[in-house]
Write an enzyme that holds these catalytic residues in place. Structure first.
Site, PDB file in Angstrom:
ATOM      1  N   SER A 182       0.983  -1.280   0.110  1.00 26.08           N
ATOM      2  CA  SER A 182       0.031   0.079   0.057  1.00 26.08           C
ATOM      3  C   SER A 182       0.827   1.366  -0.117  1.00 26.08           C
ATOM      4  O   SER A 182       0.318   2.307  -0.523  1.00 26.08           O
ATOM      5  CB  SER A 182      -1.006   0.209   1.118  1.00 26.08           C
ATOM      6  OG  SER A 182      -0.414  -0.140   2.495  1.00 26.08           O
ATOM      7  N   HIS A 210      -5.379  -3.525  -2.308  1.00 28.12           N
ATOM      8  CA  HIS A 210      -5.228  -2.579  -3.282  1.00 28.12           C
ATOM      9  C   HIS A 210      -5.347  -2.986  -4.470  1.00 28.12           C
ATOM     10  O   HIS A 210      -5.170  -2.355  -5.684  1.00 28.12           O
ATOM     11  CB  HIS A 210      -3.806  -1.774  -3.008  1.00 28.12           C
ATOM     12  CG  HIS A 210      -3.953  -0.646  -1.929  1.00 28.12           C
ATOM     13  ND1 HIS A 210      -4.502   0.361  -2.288  1.00 28.12           N
ATOM     14  CD2 HIS A 210      -3.764  -0.833  -0.666  1.00 28.12           C
ATOM     15  CE1 HIS A 210      -4.604   1.135  -0.972  1.00 28.12           C
ATOM     16  NE2 HIS A 210      -4.204   0.291  -0.006  1.00 28.12           N
ATOM     17  N   LYS A 241     -12.272   0.312  -1.156  1.00 31.30           N
ATOM     18  CA  LYS A 241     -11.340   1.097  -2.022  1.00 31.30           C
ATOM     19  C   LYS A 241     -11.923   1.152  -3.326  1.00 31.30           C
ATOM     20  O   LYS A 241     -12.700   1.802  -3.511  1.00 31.30           O
ATOM     21  CB  LYS A 241      -9.893   0.398  -1.896  1.00 31.30           C
ATOM     22  CG  LYS A 241      -9.448   0.410  -0.497  1.00 31.30           C
ATOM     23  CD  LYS A 241      -7.758  -0.246  -0.542  1.00 31.30           C
ATOM     24  CE  LYS A 241      -7.661  -0.428   0.994  1.00 31.30           C
ATOM     25  NZ  LYS A 241      -7.336   0.826   2.056  1.00 31.30           N
TER      26      LYS A 241
HETATM   27  C1  PLP Z   1      -2.815  -3.651   2.218  1.00 33.78           C
HETATM   28  C2  PLP Z   1      -4.335  -3.370   3.019  1.00 33.78           C
HETATM   29  N1  PLP Z   1      -4.642  -4.332   3.535  1.00 33.78           N
HETATM   30  C3  PLP Z   1      -6.150  -3.989   4.211  1.00 33.78           C
HETATM   31  C4  PLP Z   1      -6.361  -2.771   4.167  1.00 33.78           C
HETATM   32  C5  PLP Z   1      -7.783  -2.534   5.126  1.00 33.78           C
HETATM   33  O1  PLP Z   1      -8.812  -2.648   4.175  1.00 33.78           O
HETATM   34  P1  PLP Z   1     -10.027  -1.702   4.853  1.00 33.78           P
HETATM   35  O2  PLP Z   1      -9.725  -0.295   4.663  1.00 33.78           O
HETATM   36  O3  PLP Z   1     -11.342  -2.270   4.065  1.00 33.78           O
HETATM   37  O4  PLP Z   1     -10.241  -2.012   6.036  1.00 33.78           O
HETATM   38  C6  PLP Z   1      -5.617  -1.862   3.611  1.00 33.78           C
HETATM   39  C7  PLP Z   1      -6.386  -0.238   3.856  1.00 33.78           C
HETATM   40  O5  PLP Z   1      -5.774   0.325   4.498  1.00 33.78           O
HETATM   41  C8  PLP Z   1      -4.555  -2.102   3.030  1.00 33.78           C
HETATM   42  O6  PLP Z   1      -3.899  -1.122   2.412  1.00 33.78           O
END
Ligand code: PLP
Length: 393
Positions: A182, A210, A241
């Protein structure tokens, strides 16, 4: 008079202020769009994860309104007591079909999907082998499981192999990577990790937060992108997202999903999605299937913007996705870059330690399918001006 037992938190905040790392929350005065208003300023928005512009898509809006009319605004219960409506099951069926797996379970967020799954399937006798840049929700899940955590250097499959071969063959092992990282926007080495997992008997898990809606056919994620169907035991996706709403899900075989129904703590102990979110997500799957050209627009914009930044001479790391970091070095410099861009109408958040390494602080940019070429060219022009002022190019 009682002394404030939380006074130490104020000292921590003062220290952040001294280091110029204290951040105010930016307030969106409008919808989450490519061009929007933040803190009363009209900006090109390069900070959201709204990759496909679905937060404001008319079909999703309609679906949410219809859901409220038909089902009300809340479910009033956790899934396992009285909070499972027929539409929750329909969303899981649609996602399973989309991801080409036996079954899917939906969680309240991608965070709880990761943390809830890892903590449910492992216990303290087990081992997790985890990329050093995996998301915080994976790290928290590992900690909650009380399994031994072994971290390998970012994307270093040989390092992962050395860890695994040093462990007893009989020990249960989970090999886990982000599909798209991310903060850097690079891809996990899925084919090599799957081969390693097969060779050494590890459970293979990928967090495709992502990649959901971004990689693979119709946005099916990195497993589809690398053609690894059937070789990843646990796929996590997000609905928060590119899908434009809220939620996370786990895709896998029937045993995995039914076990999570019984043991994943966020699923058991936190109220289920409101109907509007559920029907919005189903509408988003329809859009991914019926309008794949939006994903193509996302990639055209990504190529244009990345190329523009590189041509200007910025260090953009090794990104392979619409997430493009612009490396500034020190935390304070990244925050200055972000603030100066904002003054010029470009919203790109600064990211510093502990989210990224101390000397790799950056402004993180994410383009979307709905940015116009004018938006992106404007942003590039402002990056050029501020980058020169700060000596970054
Ligand atoms: C790599 C990754 N995994 C999981 C998440 C968590 O997702 P959510 O925003 O749906 O809780 C994020 C979000 O920030 C992320 O970047």
């Amino acid at each position: 008079m009682r002394t404030d037992p939380l006074a130490y938190l104020g000292q921590e905040l003062d220290s952040l202020r001294e280091q110029k790392l204290y951040r105010h929350l930016r307030i969106l005065d409008d919808e989450q769009k490519a061009h929007t208003t933040v803190d009363h300023r009209s900006v090109v928005n390069l900070s959201s994860n709204n990759y496909l512009g679905l937060t404001t898509h008319p079909k999703l809006r309609q679906a949410a309104l219809k859901a409220i009319e038909q089902y009300g605004v809340g479910t009033g219960s956790v899934r396992t007591i009285a909070g499972t409506m027929d539409i929750h099951m329909e969303l899981e069926r649609r996602l399973a079909e989309f991801k080409k797996v036996e079954k899917v379970v939906v969680f309240q967020s991608g965070f709880t999907a990761n943390a809830g799954t890892v903590s449910a399937i492992l216990s303290k006798e087990d081992v997790v082998i985890s990329d050093e840049l995996n998301h915080a929700s994976i790290i928290d899940g590992c900690r909650l499981s009380r399994a031994t955590i072994k971290v390998f250097r970012h994307k270093d499959v040989d390092a992962a192999r050395r860890i695994i071969t040093g462990l007893p063959a009989s020990q249960r092992k989970l090999l886990i990577t982000d599909g798209v990282f991310s903060m850097d926007g690079d891809l996990g080495p899925l084919p090599a990790l799957c081969a390693l997992a097969e060779e050494t008997g590890c459970i293979m898990m990928v967090d495709d937060a992502h990649a959901s809606g971004v990689f693979g056919r119709n946005g099916r994620g990195t497993v589809d992108h690398f053609d690894m169907h059937g070789r990843v035991d646990i796929q996590v996706g997000t609905l928060s997202k590119a899908i434009g709403a809220l939620g996370g899900y786990v895709a896998g075989n029937t045993n995995l999903i039914e076990f999570l129904y019984h043991r994943a703590r966020p699923f058991l102990f936190s109220t289920s999605h409101p109907p509007s979110v559920v029907l919005t997500c189903i509408a988003a799957i329809d859009v991914l299937m019926d309008e794949p050209d939006i994903i193509e627009r996302l990639w055209e914009n990504t190529r244009f913007f990345k190329e523009g930044l590189r041509r200007l001479g910025f260090d953009t790391g090794l990104s392979e996705s619409p997430i493009t970091p612009v490396i500034a070095g020190e935390g304070a410099k990244a925050m200055m870059l972000s603030d100066k861009l904002f003054e010029r109408g470009v919203f790109a958040q600064g990211i510093a330690y502990p989210t990224v390494a101390k000397d790799r602080a950056r402004v993180r940019t994410i383009v979307t399918a709905t940015h116009t070429r004018e938006d992106l060219q404007y942003a590039l022009d402002q990056f050029a001006a501020v980058g020169r002022e700060l000596g970054l190019i």
